[in-house]
Design a protein around this motif. Structure first.
Motif, PDB file in Angstrom:
ATOM      1  N   PRO A 168      -9.249-123.290 -20.949  1.00  0.00           N
ATOM      2  CA  PRO A 168      -9.314-124.031 -19.682  1.00  0.00           C
ATOM      3  C   PRO A 168      -7.940-124.181 -19.034  1.00  0.00           C
ATOM      4  O   PRO A 168      -6.940-124.367 -19.721  1.00  0.00           O
ATOM      5  N   GLN A 169      -7.935-124.090 -17.719  1.00  0.00           N
ATOM      6  CA  GLN A 169      -6.722-124.261 -16.935  1.00  0.00           C
ATOM      7  C   GLN A 169      -7.011-125.280 -15.843  1.00  0.00           C
ATOM      8  O   GLN A 169      -8.004-125.169 -15.127  1.00  0.00           O
ATOM      9  N   PHE A 170      -6.133-126.271 -15.718  1.00  0.00           N
ATOM     10  CA  PHE A 170      -6.306-127.349 -14.747  1.00  0.00           C
ATOM     11  C   PHE A 170      -5.381-127.131 -13.560  1.00  0.00           C
ATOM     12  O   PHE A 170      -4.225-126.752 -13.721  1.00  0.00           O
ATOM     13  N   SER A 171      -5.886-127.418 -12.365  1.00  0.00           N
ATOM     14  CA  SER A 171      -5.051-127.384 -11.166  1.00  0.00           C
ATOM     15  C   SER A 171      -4.311-128.723 -11.061  1.00  0.00           C
ATOM     16  O   SER A 171      -4.636-129.689 -11.764  1.00  0.00           O
ATOM     17  N   PHE A 172      -3.342-128.780 -10.154  1.00  0.00           N
ATOM     18  CA  PHE A 172      -2.613-130.025  -9.933  1.00  0.00           C
ATOM     19  C   PHE A 172      -3.567-131.130  -9.488  1.00  0.00           C
ATOM     20  O   PHE A 172      -3.472-132.268  -9.939  1.00  0.00           O
ATOM     21  N   GLN A 173      -4.500-130.789  -8.610  1.00  0.00           N
ATOM     22  CA  GLN A 173      -5.469-131.770  -8.128  1.00  0.00           C
ATOM     23  C   GLN A 173      -6.320-132.301  -9.275  1.00  0.00           C
ATOM     24  O   GLN A 173      -6.643-133.491  -9.311  1.00  0.00           O
ATOM     25  N   GLU A 174      -6.672-131.436 -10.201  1.00  0.00           N
ATOM     26  CA  GLU A 174      -7.453-131.876 -11.360  1.00  0.00           C
ATOM     27  C   GLU A 174      -6.629-132.794 -12.259  1.00  0.00           C
ATOM     28  O   GLU A 174      -7.156-133.755 -12.826  1.00  0.00           O
ATOM     29  N   LEU A 175      -5.323-132.532 -12.374  1.00  0.00           N
ATOM     30  CA  LEU A 175      -4.457-133.428 -13.139  1.00  0.00           C
ATOM     31  C   LEU A 175      -4.422-134.811 -12.502  1.00  0.00           C
ATOM     32  O   LEU A 175      -4.432-135.831 -13.211  1.00  0.00           O
ATOM     33  N   LEU A 176      -4.403-134.860 -11.182  1.00  0.00           N
ATOM     34  CA  LEU A 176      -4.434-136.157 -10.487  1.00  0.00           C
ATOM     35  C   LEU A 176      -5.731-136.901 -10.785  1.00  0.00           C
ATOM     36  O   LEU A 176      -5.715-138.109 -11.033  1.00  0.00           O
ATOM     37  N   LEU A 177      -6.837-136.176 -10.798  1.00  0.00           N
ATOM     38  CA  LEU A 177      -8.120-136.788 -11.112  1.00  0.00           C
ATOM     39  C   LEU A 177      -8.148-137.285 -12.557  1.00  0.00           C
ATOM     40  O   LEU A 177      -8.646-138.385 -12.841  1.00  0.00           O
ATOM     41  N   LEU A 178      -7.579-136.512 -13.472  1.00  0.00           N
ATOM     42  CA  LEU A 178      -7.513-136.940 -14.875  1.00  0.00           C
ATOM     43  C   LEU A 178      -6.662-138.194 -15.018  1.00  0.00           C
ATOM     44  O   LEU A 178      -7.019-139.109 -15.760  1.00  0.00           O
ATOM     45  N   ARG A 179      -5.539-138.243 -14.310  1.00  0.00           N
ATOM     46  CA  ARG A 179      -4.673-139.437 -14.362  1.00  0.00           C
ATOM     47  C   ARG A 179      -5.412-140.643 -13.802  1.00  0.00           C
ATOM     48  O   ARG A 179      -5.332-141.743 -14.361  1.00  0.00           O
ATOM     49  N   THR A 180      -6.125-140.463 -12.710  1.00  0.00           N
ATOM     50  CA  THR A 180      -6.892-141.561 -12.121  1.00  0.00           C
ATOM     51  C   THR A 180      -7.987-142.026 -13.077  1.00  0.00           C
ATOM     52  O   THR A 180      -8.171-143.242 -13.272  1.00  0.00           O
ATOM     53  N   THR A 181      -8.694-141.092 -13.673  1.00  0.00           N
ATOM     54  CA  THR A 181      -9.743-141.440 -14.641  1.00  0.00           C
ATOM     55  C   THR A 181      -9.157-142.212 -15.807  1.00  0.00           C
ATOM     56  O   THR A 181      -9.707-143.236 -16.229  1.00  0.00           O
ATOM     57  N   SER A 182      -8.022-141.768 -16.303  1.00  0.00           N
ATOM     58  CA  SER A 182      -7.364-142.457 -17.411  1.00  0.00           C
ATOM     59  C   SER A 182      -6.983-143.876 -17.016  1.00  0.00           C
ATOM     60  O   SER A 182      -7.205-144.824 -17.781  1.00  0.00           O
ATOM     61  N   GLY A 183      -6.428-144.040 -15.819  1.00  0.00           N
ATOM     62  CA  GLY A 183      -6.032-145.359 -15.343  1.00  0.00           C
ATOM     63  C   GLY A 183      -7.215-146.304 -15.216  1.00  0.00           C
ATOM     64  O   GLY A 183      -7.118-147.486 -15.576  1.00  0.00           O
ATOM     65  N   LEU A 184      -8.314-145.783 -14.734  1.00  0.00           N
ATOM     66  CA  LEU A 184      -9.517-146.618 -14.595  1.00  0.00           C
ATOM     67  C   LEU A 184     -10.072-147.031 -15.959  1.00  0.00           C
ATOM     68  O   LEU A 184     -10.516-148.166 -16.146  1.00  0.00           O
ATOM     69  N   LEU A 185     -10.036-146.126 -16.910  1.00  0.00           N
ATOM     70  CA  LEU A 185     -10.526-146.449 -18.246  1.00  0.00           C
ATOM     71  C   LEU A 185      -9.616-147.436 -18.976  1.00  0.00           C
ATOM     72  O   LEU A 185     -10.091-148.252 -19.768  1.00  0.00           O
ATOM     73  N   ASP A 186      -8.322-147.372 -18.687  1.00  0.00           N
ATOM     74  CA  ASP A 186      -7.359-148.258 -19.344  1.00  0.00           C
ATOM     75  C   ASP A 186      -7.274-149.637 -18.691  1.00  0.00           C
ATOM     76  O   ASP A 186      -6.704-150.548 -19.276  1.00  0.00           O
ATOM     77  N   ALA A 187      -7.830-149.770 -17.492  1.00  0.00           N
ATOM     78  CA  ALA A 187      -7.744-151.039 -16.750  1.00  0.00           C
ATOM     79  C   ALA A 187      -8.604-152.126 -17.376  1.00  0.00           C
ATOM     80  O   ALA A 187      -9.534-151.943 -18.051  1.00  0.00           O
TER      81      ALA A 187
END
Length: 67
Positions: free
Chosen positions: A48-67
């Protein structure tokens, strides 16, 4: 740009790269992708290869889960 599409020029990141950038394990990146609905492109031998936009989505998902 002879026959080169915009997608061909987009930087792609491996799961290992994504884990380093997100300060997470590779397993966490795969889990975040699954939870966040990210379907990375299969490149380089089917990995699998992630685009920059997908990395942003992963960071957002992580932040929401950690909140």
């Amino acid at each position: 740009m002879d026959g080169v599409t915009a997608m061909d020029e987009v930087k792609q990141f491996s799961t290992r790269d994504a884990a380093r950038i997100l300060n997470a394990t590779e397993a966490r990146v795969r889990n975040l992708a699954k939870i966040g609905g990210v379907d990375p492109r299969a490149e380089r031998g089917g990995r699998p290869q992630f685009s920059f936009q997908e990395l942003l989505l992963l960071r957002t998902t992580s932040g929401l889960l950690d909140a």
